[in-house]
Design a protein around this motif. Sequence first.
Motif, PDB file in Angstrom:
ATOM      1  N   PRO A 260     -37.742  43.995-147.657  1.00 53.78           N
ATOM      2  CA  PRO A 260     -38.194  42.594-147.671  1.00 53.78           C
ATOM      3  C   PRO A 260     -38.189  42.003-149.080  1.00 53.78           C
ATOM      4  O   PRO A 260     -37.804  40.853-149.276  1.00 53.78           O
ATOM      5  CB  PRO A 260     -39.619  42.675-147.117  1.00 53.78           C
ATOM      6  N   THR A 261     -38.594  42.802-150.074  1.00 56.98           N
ATOM      7  CA  THR A 261     -38.642  42.282-151.442  1.00 56.98           C
ATOM      8  C   THR A 261     -37.224  42.023-151.966  1.00 56.98           C
ATOM      9  O   THR A 261     -36.964  40.997-152.597  1.00 56.98           O
ATOM     10  CB  THR A 261     -39.404  43.270-152.347  1.00 56.98           C
ATOM     11  N   GLU A 262     -36.303  42.936-151.665  1.00 60.52           N
ATOM     12  CA  GLU A 262     -34.904  42.701-152.067  1.00 60.52           C
ATOM     13  C   GLU A 262     -34.351  41.464-151.365  1.00 60.52           C
ATOM     14  O   GLU A 262     -33.617  40.674-151.966  1.00 60.52           O
ATOM     15  CB  GLU A 262     -34.041  43.927-151.711  1.00 60.52           C
ATOM     16  N   ALA A 263     -34.703  41.302-150.101  1.00 59.81           N
ATOM     17  CA  ALA A 263     -34.216  40.135-149.352  1.00 59.81           C
ATOM     18  C   ALA A 263     -34.764  38.847-149.964  1.00 59.81           C
ATOM     19  O   ALA A 263     -34.038  37.854-150.098  1.00 59.81           O
ATOM     20  CB  ALA A 263     -34.622  40.263-147.882  1.00 59.81           C
ATOM     21  N   ALA A 264     -36.042  38.855-150.347  1.00 52.15           N
ATOM     22  CA  ALA A 264     -36.632  37.664-150.980  1.00 52.15           C
ATOM     23  C   ALA A 264     -35.918  37.366-152.290  1.00 52.15           C
ATOM     24  O   ALA A 264     -35.549  36.218-152.571  1.00 52.15           O
ATOM     25  CB  ALA A 264     -38.130  37.880-151.211  1.00 52.15           C
ATOM     26  N   ARG A 272     -31.712  29.157-152.078  1.00 45.77           N
ATOM     27  CA  ARG A 272     -31.455  28.672-150.727  1.00 45.77           C
ATOM     28  C   ARG A 272     -32.396  27.535-150.311  1.00 45.77           C
ATOM     29  O   ARG A 272     -32.038  26.683-149.523  1.00 45.77           O
ATOM     30  CB  ARG A 272     -31.595  29.845-149.761  1.00 45.77           C
ATOM     31  N   TYR A 273     -33.624  27.543-150.831  1.00 46.18           N
ATOM     32  CA  TYR A 273     -34.598  26.505-150.440  1.00 46.18           C
ATOM     33  C   TYR A 273     -35.123  25.840-151.715  1.00 46.18           C
ATOM     34  O   TYR A 273     -36.273  26.065-152.111  1.00 46.18           O
ATOM     35  CB  TYR A 273     -35.743  27.128-149.632  1.00 46.18           C
ATOM     36  N   PRO A 279     -41.621  30.464-153.994  1.00 47.41           N
ATOM     37  CA  PRO A 279     -40.623  31.246-153.256  1.00 47.41           C
ATOM     38  C   PRO A 279     -40.968  32.728-153.164  1.00 47.41           C
ATOM     39  O   PRO A 279     -40.521  33.413-152.242  1.00 47.41           O
ATOM     40  CB  PRO A 279     -39.330  31.023-154.046  1.00 47.41           C
ATOM     41  N   GLU A 280     -41.784  33.224-154.118  1.00 49.25           N
ATOM     42  CA  GLU A 280     -42.154  34.647-154.075  1.00 49.25           C
ATOM     43  C   GLU A 280     -42.887  35.001-152.785  1.00 49.25           C
ATOM     44  O   GLU A 280     -42.931  36.160-152.386  1.00 49.25           O
ATOM     45  CB  GLU A 280     -43.003  35.027-155.308  1.00 49.25           C
ATOM     46  N   ILE A 312     -42.108  39.039-158.889  1.00 45.50           N
ATOM     47  CA  ILE A 312     -41.054  38.017-158.791  1.00 45.50           C
ATOM     48  C   ILE A 312     -41.476  36.768-159.567  1.00 45.50           C
ATOM     49  O   ILE A 312     -40.702  36.213-160.358  1.00 45.50           O
ATOM     50  CB  ILE A 312     -40.764  37.685-157.312  1.00 45.50           C
ATOM     51  N   ALA A 313     -42.719  36.330-159.371  1.00 46.06           N
ATOM     52  CA  ALA A 313     -43.195  35.115-160.045  1.00 46.06           C
ATOM     53  C   ALA A 313     -43.224  35.329-161.563  1.00 46.06           C
ATOM     54  O   ALA A 313     -42.850  34.451-162.342  1.00 46.06           O
ATOM     55  CB  ALA A 313     -44.583  34.745-159.528  1.00 46.06           C
TER      56      ALA A 313
END
Length: 329
Positions: A260-264, A272-273, A279-280, A312-313
């Motif tokens: 999931p973390t790699e996908a995020a 994408r958004y 987004p994190e 990520i943040a």
Amino acid sequence: MESDPRLVPLATGVHVWSPDAAGAWGLANCGLLTAAGEAALVDTPYTLDRTDDFLAAARAAAGPGTGITTVLTTHGNGDHGWGNQRVTGAEIVSTRRTLEHQCFEPTPEQLRSLVEDTDPGEPLGWYFRRHFGRFDFRGITVQEPTRTFEGRLDLRIGDMPVELHDVGPAHTVGDMVVHLPKQRIVFAGDVVFAGDHVCHWSGPLERVVLACERVLGWDPDLVVPGHGPVLDQDGLRGHIAYLRDLADQARSLHARGLTPTEAARHLIAEDRYPDLHLPERMVITLASEFRHLDRADAEPDILALMTDCSWIAWQRDSGDQALSTASAG
Ligand SMILES: [Zn+2]
């Protein structure tokens, strides 16, 4: 800079208390319903001081002699109900499954400790200070609902019909949306976010989409999300399109073997958004989605998920700082 939220009228007998919440955790919308000398709240703020501010505004708007008899708690996250103890004597209504969510929600003490006892030089401590450091979690005793239901419950506040619908599991295991058929307004709780990425602890996204479509089916004029500005039907349709796209992305990235973390990280790198903040938080929603795709029934590991969000943040923030230093130089 956070500005003070104000109580804004939406229709006769319906107000929303909406903090300026873009890119922030924990600043949820609350509602006030008043009719024929009786009042109800939809959710209460995260902390006691903020609840006192909300209650002062609500009592002034409701007028003298109108008692707050009921609190409608949309779900078990603290930012929607930790102020409930301030509404003494009121009935607290939520879905039966909301009680289950409260079992794995961090306590006010644990949250305070994540803000104060973590290392600000590490991503987790930095992230908690940044997003939860504004909240004073002292003195909170989490209140259990005094009345629960499954399916649907019809109430009257004064002479105002109020429909409560149990739409979970969606955002959490027990989500409630509040439909006011006369005013054509829906308080959707965290089944709907506006302006920020969702962070769905339960899912799957398909069920969140179903809940949103149910709301659309009532043909409302206004939908009050759990966080962010009030939406019209087109705004809700846009949100549903994003949820569907995120579910599609989750399926294909899961099939490629990503975590999931790699996908995020992949979706963030793709930008994408671009219009949504935080987004994190896709780490959390994708982890819920992947648990369903894996048919795993484990509960989310909140600390592990928040640690990945923080990394990520933190990396995005240091990237931004490096960029602005480079352009300034
Ligand atoms: Zn919330």
